[in-house]
Design an enzyme around this catalytic site. Sequence first.
Site, short mmCIF file in Angstrom:
data_model
loop_
_atom_site.label_atom_id
_atom_site.label_comp_id
_atom_site.label_asym_id
_atom_site.label_seq_id
_atom_site.Cartn_x
_atom_site.Cartn_y
_atom_site.Cartn_z
N GLY A 1 0.68 -1.70 0.03
CA GLY A 1 0.34 0.11 -0.19
C GLY A 1 0.94 1.42 -0.30
O GLY A 1 0.44 2.36 -0.63
N TYR B 1 -7.76 -16.44 4.51
CA TYR B 1 -7.22 -15.89 3.67
C TYR B 1 -7.47 -16.11 2.36
O TYR B 1 -7.80 -14.91 1.07
CB TYR B 1 -5.19 -15.33 4.06
CG TYR B 1 -5.04 -15.08 2.96
CD1 TYR B 1 -4.68 -13.68 3.21
CD2 TYR B 1 -4.52 -15.20 1.60
CE1 TYR B 1 -4.09 -12.47 1.97
CE2 TYR B 1 -3.30 -14.33 1.17
CZ TYR B 1 -3.45 -12.59 1.15
OH TYR B 1 -2.80 -11.85 0.31
#
Length: 262
Positions: free
Chosen positions: A20, A154
């Site tokens: 990110g 996940y």
Amino acid sequence: MHIDLTGKTAIVTGSTRGIGHAIAAGLARTGADVVITGRKQDDVDRALASLRSAAPGARVRGVAADLGSAEGFRVLTAAEPQADILVNNVGIFAVQPFAEIPDEEWTRFFEVNVMSGVRASRAYLPGMQRKNWGRIVFISSESGLNIPADMIHYGFTKTGNLAISRGLAKSLAGTGITVNAVLPGPTLSEGVQDMLGSGGDRAAAEKLANEFVREHRSSSILQRVATTEEVANMVVYACSMQASATTGAALRVDGGIVESIA
């Protein structure tokens, strides 16, 4: 190719470090006004300082909010009511045997990895529709296609990202808004370094990560981990004016791990 996003506001969720943060830096270098998010104000402040150092003159600001909850999104949207570009990056991962994953952990992964992107897209889409221009990118994973046996919760959420991004793209047919998913493979982020227990030694972490790829992701054509910047490059392109005909796509940065042509 010169990517210029001057005048566009980009929100990158979960961007105080890792993939990110690299995405935020990449977008900042294109001239976009970049908003980063993190759960803690101290983390946001450190990340902003890092971005300003990496991209002098960058127009960056941050919001501290827990985007694993609806309340966190109320904080974010109150501070930043509109966005031209949205990168749904915030996410968590953990290695855990299926039989030992309690209900609460399934719910936590769903809230952070799936609902964060749903809430953010729902919040910022109306503004994009008014302008008839926008870019939404979901950060999925090759684990959404190759579900890891030791991270089923996940993998399930990353498959969810693919379903939502494709469906949302189809719902926006004929508009100037594109929606895509980017699928990183093993990437040398800070989170991966922590998981490998390298004690902050990047060279040691890279060696361990490359060994992991060769042993546990043997179909990799690259035969090494990717860098966060390599993943960010794909995301920045997907957010660009030049990517106007790319929508509803699953864009792989997996080093060739996924064993299919299409």
